[in-house]
Enzyme design. Structure first.
Site: not given
Length: 845
Positions: A513-514, A516, A518-521, A535, A631
């Site tokens: 679903i997303g 970034g 850091f990695g996949m969600v 995450k 952030d």
């Protein structure tokens, strides 16, 4: 006749020129003397990036497979997105040594440096689940991968100096019942000047610079290959079939850098770089100092942080190859800058024009040898030199390669030496055991009455959670929030990896679903039917470790209706996984200018802003020091199924200043377009930096466009600057979201614009607190709903015009330390309603 002779002459000339061109082209293309590409475990050939990998089932005289203990395996459920090369594998069940070994043997035509690449793509077939393989790999007797395992597709690349006629690559399972595997292997000669013995600059731990020699004899593992300022480059664009990735995720402060691009091919010169060292595209892009929004004489560095090791005090030696090509200067001897590695000076007053034959856009590279720091990070910076004039102050970088020097362990074939070492080891080992036994007896007598110390936090895989209260000088702690782990520590938040595999259907790509830095969600459902967002960091990688620890630190000690809750975390099997409550509607950004979402009404937008402001207000005031998010942006404000806003992503958060301090001095972090300019200039962090970022979000909500849009006209690129121009003209209605035209009452729009303007004040002291912002957003919503106007004396405290400051609002009788300082399950709304009761209308919301 004369015409025919002329035609014949021109034809001959054209053919001659064509032949010369072809000869030149053929000379320019690198053709390796040894070039082996194997499709392992297959009887058919396969292609990848237009390169033909030959089936290892039909090995030739030049390549042989010792298949005594190996099995050819085929993926019964191949993915349509997966290359054919990854649908087969060679599985090794033998241990190695004598006749019981599993290896490939390659005939070597020309000794020297060779590139060796292994492709690993685990799948499940028959009696083997390759996700659970654990094995070692030896190249030419050198251990290059020890106790290796992977659950994702990975390519491992090594540079090895081969000085034998036959190169053996051996696979050894870690125990008798285990197994290893490989999908494809590449072995090919590197150019003779690929790794030079002399010329590298060794940065010692004391900061001194010395010459490093005999570099080519080192076994090197490629960790990073970065196209600075450019896009991802695939093997199609590289003469040595390498992949180069963008640098954006590694920039310490994105606003300090500005991308530079040229359309002219590099001017390669003898003694400089070549296309085999790095392709054209690497030298045609760069990052330079972004001086657009700073004073003319301002000095700052561009910095990249590369996680390269396991940290915890473990250092590893690396070859750091930096690529340069002056594509930013208009004349020679204009660009002087310094290079820093791990904050040590690595090259002072670098003048690229003196290192080339006095020509711009001439590519070159410089090799450095350095150790990673205690946190396992390699920090690279470039900044202006003292020789730079104020008008020409700049620094650039075009490319970065980081290669780890593998701790090589050769196979010992001399049995006599083996026996000697076994004998010596037995004697030494017996002596050590005897000493330890005596020491244990003495300690037990001495400490008999002492209470046993609690066991340290258990951790499987990458590292235990960082001990709190560590040195403030550590870079690892720079981005974290000081906190106590509480009575039960963090063990109550641990979730087994097996449970998360089940919840996400083994991390099914269809549940993503997303994504970034850091990695996949992934979306998931726990056994108790709780919906979660998972995450997952890249398995085995330490990239994002500080953020991982900070998220757990912050979210385990706070709870609020408008902050995303942490359900738990997992640190098993080299994993870094964070588990949150699932937010049905996703990020606010998607609802403002994403695709497929209905436009939000003005009332919805105001309620979302109010919710996010409540969450931030609690962060800032819910503890003695407070927490600064660092952030705030529309992607970090998430919406649940009822469009209730919750602030998320606390990876960059840190504690606010102590009572006797005005700010926290720290390295600048944040997102371009939302960053507080005062924080950028002075590197002094306060909660007013969050207020500035929130002001950008307010204009983002109003105008339904990104904070930065480089595709727009220059004056419109930066939303904050553009919107402030219209606000100061009193014409904000000219730039609002077209869906809101005619739907916002003038008084409500005026109040909203004034609030955003105050948030974006140049100096933090002139900005309101989040409590003030919350108060004014409530007023804005009341004005939209035609409630009775507030009068200044009702504010309880004099504030800026149009921005009442309720600093004397009633306190929570429970003594929790703030208006919304609860850590319960949402009861803060009752306390908030008491404080803001004057703003609530009869109709309610």
């Amino acid at each position: 006749m004369e015409t025919q002779n002329s035609l014949h002459f021109l034809t001959s000339l054209s053919l001659t020129l064509l032949c010369c061109l072809l000869l030149h082209f053929s000379a320019a293309v690198f053709i390796p003397a040894d070039n082996y590409l194997l499709n392992c475990g297959s009887t058919t050939n396969a292609s990848l990036y237009n390169r033909l990998f030959l089936a290892d089932g039909s090995t030739t005289k030049s390549v042989s497979l010792s298949a005594d203990r190996s099995i050819a395996l085929k993926n019964p459920n191949p993915s349509q997105d997966s290359p054919a090369l990854y649908n087969t594998a060679r599985v090794f069940t033998g241990g190695g040594g004598g006749g019981d070994h599993s290896s490939y043997r390659f005939d070597i035509r020309r000794n020297g440096s060779h590139l060796v690449r292994f492709h690993f793509s685990p799948f499940v077939a028959e009696d083997f689940d390759l996700n659970f393989a654990k094995f070692s790999v030896l190249v030419g007797g050198f251990l290059v991968l020890g106790d290796f395992s992977t659950q994702v597709v990975v390519v491992k690349e090594f540079v090895v100096k081969v000085e034998v006629d036959v190169l053996e690559i051996m696979f050894r399972p870690v125990n008798g019942s285990g197994f290893g595997f490989v999908n494809a292997i590449e072995v090919f000669s590197a150019p003779s000047d690929f790794i030079l013995d002399d010329g590298a600059r060794f940065i010692t731990t004391s900061g001194a610079v010395e010459e490093y020699t005999n570099l080519s004899s080192q076994v090197l593992e490629t960790i990073y290959r970065i196209n600075v300022g450019g896009l991802k480059l695939t093997p199609f664009n590289d003469t040595l079939w390498r992949t180069w990735i963008p640098d954006e995720d590694f920039l310490d402060f994105k606003s300090a850098a500005k991308r530079a691009v040229t359309t002219h091919t590099p001017n390669y010169q003898k003694g400089g770089s070549t296309r085999e060292i790095a392709p054209d595209n690497v030298y045609m892009t760069a990052q330079e100092m972004n001086r657009e929004n700073v004073n003319i004489d301002a000095r700052f560095n561009i910095t990249w942080d590369f996680p390269v090791g396991s940290g915890g005090g473990a250092r590893a030696r690396h070859l750091v190859r930096l690529h340069f090509c002056d594509i930013v200067s208009s004349s020679l001897n204009q660009l002087y800058f310094n290079v820093y590695i791990n904050d040590y000076s690595a090259y002072k007053n670098l003048d690229l024009s003196t290192m080339t034959i006095h020509m711009l856009s001439a590519p070159l590279y410089i090799d450095f040898v350095a150790d990673s720091d205690d946190s396992g990070v390699m920090r690279i910076s470039v900044g202006p030199s003292d020789l730079s004039s104020a008008m020409k102050m700049n620094a650039i970088l075009n490319g970065v390669e980081i290669m780890k020097m593998v701790h090589v362990t050769g196979l010992e074939t001399d049995k006599k030496k083996k026996h000697i070492w076994i004998l010596v080891g037995s004697i030494v080992g017996g002596f050590i055991i005897l000493c330890l036994a005596v020491l244990a007896v003495l300690l037990s007598l001495k400490c008999k009455k002492k209470k046993p110390k609690p066991r340290p936090s258990e951790s499987v895989g990458w590292t235990p959670l960082r001990v709190f209260g560590g040195s403030s000088r550590s870079r690892m702690s720079e981005g974290t929030v000081s906190a106590s782990p509480g009575t039960n520590g963090y063990h109550s938040l641990k979730i087994p990896f097996a449970d998360l595999q089940l919840a996400t259907n083994s991390f099914d790509k269809n549940l993503i679903i997303g994504s970034g830095g850091f990695g996949m969600v992934f979306k998931g459902v726990l056994r108790d039917n709780t919906k979660i967002a998972v995450k997952r960091g890249v398995p085995g990688s330490r990239q994002g470790l500080p953020e991982f620890q900070t998220e757990i630190t912050v979210l385990s000690k706070i709870r609020h209706r408008h902050l995303v809750s942490l359900v738990g975390y997992c640190e098993e099997q080299s994993e870094m996984i964070l588990v949150y409550e699932y937010m049905e509607k996703g990020p606010l950004k998607k609802h403002l200018y994403g695709s497929g979402c209905m436009p939000l009404s003005w009332k919805q937008r105001l309620e979302i802003c109010i919710g996010a402001a409540r969450g931030l207000h609690y962060l800032h005031t819910g503890s003695a020091q407070g927490i600064i998010h660092r952030d705030i942006k529309s992607t970090n404000i998430l919406l649940d199924e009822n469009y209730v806003a919750k602030v998320a992503d606390f990876g960059l958060s840190r504690s606010g200043p102590c009572l006797d301090e005005t700010h926290v001095s720290t390295g600048v972090k944040g997102s371009f377009g939302y960053l507080d300019p005062e924080y950028f200039r002075r590197q002094q962090l306060t909660d007013k930096s969050d207020v500035y970022s929130f002001g950008v979000v307010l204009f983002e909500v109003l105008c339904a466009r990104p904070a930065v849009d480089p595709l727009l006209a220059r004056e419109q690129v930066n939303l904050a600057e553009w919107a402030m121009q219209w606000q100061k003209k009193g014409m904000l209605e000219q730039i609002i979201d077209p869906h809101l035209l005619g739907r916002i009452k003038p008084a409500s729009l005026k109040k909203f614009g004034e609030t955003a303007e105050k948030c974006l004040a140049e100096y933090g002291v002139d900005r309101p607190t989040m409590g003030d912002v919350l108060w004014n957003l409530e007023s804005t919503l009341q004005l939209q709903e035609s409630g009775p106007p507030r009068t200044p004396h009702e504010d309880g405290n004099a504030g800026a015009p149009g921005l009442p400051t309720p600093r004397n609002a009633p306190q929570d009788p429970s003594g929790s330390g703030g208006v919304e300082g609860d850590v319960g399950d949402g009861s803060s709304d009752l306390r908030t309603s008491q404080v803001f009761s004057q703003l609530i209308t009869n109709e309610g919301r």
